[in-house]
Design an enzyme around this catalytic site. Sequence first.
Site, mmCIF file in Angstrom:
data_model
loop_
_atom_site.group_PDB
_atom_site.id
_atom_site.type_symbol
_atom_site.label_atom_id
_atom_site.label_comp_id
_atom_site.label_asym_id
_atom_site.label_seq_id
_atom_site.Cartn_x
_atom_site.Cartn_y
_atom_site.Cartn_z
ATOM 1 C CE LYS A 116 -1.245 1.439 -9.229
ATOM 2 N NZ LYS A 116 -0.100 1.091 -10.105
ATOM 3 C CE1 TYR A 170 -34.531 -1.772 -17.748
ATOM 4 C CE2 TYR A 170 -32.309 -1.844 -16.848
ATOM 5 C CZ TYR A 170 -33.552 -1.234 -16.940
ATOM 6 O OH TYR A 170 -33.806 -0.096 -16.226
HETATM 7 C C1 LIG Z 1 0.682 0.059 -9.579
HETATM 8 C C2 LIG Z 1 2.140 0.138 -9.401
HETATM 9 C C3 LIG Z 1 2.770 -0.615 -8.406
HETATM 10 C C4 LIG Z 1 2.038 -1.620 -7.531
HETATM 11 O O1 LIG Z 1 1.679 -2.756 -8.296
HETATM 12 P P1 LIG Z 1 0.988 -4.015 -7.594
HETATM 13 O O2 LIG Z 1 1.036 -5.075 -8.636
HETATM 14 O O3 LIG Z 1 -0.404 -3.587 -7.287
HETATM 15 O O4 LIG Z 1 1.754 -4.320 -6.381
HETATM 16 C C5 LIG Z 1 4.118 -0.406 -8.211
HETATM 17 N N1 LIG Z 1 4.807 0.471 -8.969
HETATM 18 C C6 LIG Z 1 4.234 1.191 -9.953
HETATM 19 C C7 LIG Z 1 5.060 2.131 -10.762
HETATM 20 C C8 LIG Z 1 2.882 1.051 -10.206
HETATM 21 O O5 LIG Z 1 2.313 1.745 -11.194
#
Ligand SMILES: *Cc1c(COP(=O)(O)O)cnc(C)c1O
Length: 393
Positions: free
Chosen positions: A43, A286
Amino acid sequence: MRPGYPEQASFIELSAKALRHNARVFRGIAAARPGQRLGAVIKGNAYGHGFEELLPLVHEAADVLYVIAAQDALRARERERAAQWPQREVLVLGAVGPRELAELARERVAVVLSDLSWLRFAAELRASRPPGPLEVHVHLDSGLGREGFSEAELPKVVELLKANADVFRPAGVLSHFANVEDVTEQGYALQQVATFERGAATLEAALGGVTLQRHMAASAASLVLPQARFDVLRVGIALYGLWPSAQTRLSARVVLGEAPVLEPVLAWRCQSQAVKWLEAGAYVGYGCTWRATERTRIAVLPMGYFDGYPRLASGKAYALVNGRRCPLLGRVMMNHLVLDVTGAARDADEVLATLIGADADEAISADTVAGWADTINYEVVSRLGPHLERRVV
Ligand SMILES: *Cc1c(COP(=O)(O)O)cnc(C)c1O
């Protein structure tokens, strides 16, 4: 380069070797339980690393792919077809719209059922005449307070699934932890595991004795909570070589005997746009927050918070040039950073700076940048601009 983006800009290097190494660490963990599989969470543009660039490596390394957006699942299927890779199991973790369901069913992508509003989608899916039922994984809210069903809602879920068995096929059950990475004492997580197991068993029995694939462990739980590993590990941040937290690393040492080595996949580098001398008394940036007390060689980098470098790191950060730490001067700007390279590149007319990653025997981790910006490594990497060039090395 796309219009509006500078031709000479920062770029991201992705280490194929590091990704393979991290996957092997989790294969080793999964080997303790026969049949346990490795899932990769890609993701957020693969945690900012670059979905398209990393997909071939992740696809090779994992058995299951987890995405948030339906579009990413479909892109993965397209790449599989184009490159003739074997089909992986793909699950959309995030919300999906009614119009996306038919195509997901056609492409044999599974979705997560986490809300009863889905009731409305069954008729729409049926009307689109999918070639077979859409696979669904039921999300149980075991204590995160995000998406998913409470135990009290399960009878309704079962009713929905049974009434629409022609379009929805229950294939899995999942849940997500609230605080495994925030603590070294896992009382709350173990309560979540118990709630999950109860809910999963209730579902399986009510659906007529089916066996659902169970998955609950993200990176931290995969490493430190053996009770939570179930059928698939859902690994995100650690696959990219970053620790979920310092607490997780400490706990891993206790649970696994020693903390495994994770290799960061990503480095972020930038070629300078200008290198020049500033006289004593000159200001940088800045707000005139930095002033030279002596003659100073500066490097101007064509990157800034637009690209994902956090402005909160102003006044604290450094970057590496020729293996030396060079302080960032003044504020982080939208498209510029200024480094003091007096000690690192006195005579050079251009420099290559490393913002995240190794240079000679120095390194800056995403965690270090996160510390400067009062945030976590997850946010630092996932905010890296999608426009940045990514090179697999
Ligand atoms: C983001 C997520 C993961 C992975 O989490 P990590 O801590 O990056 O390993 C797993 N399951 C769900 C439902 C998530 O949203």
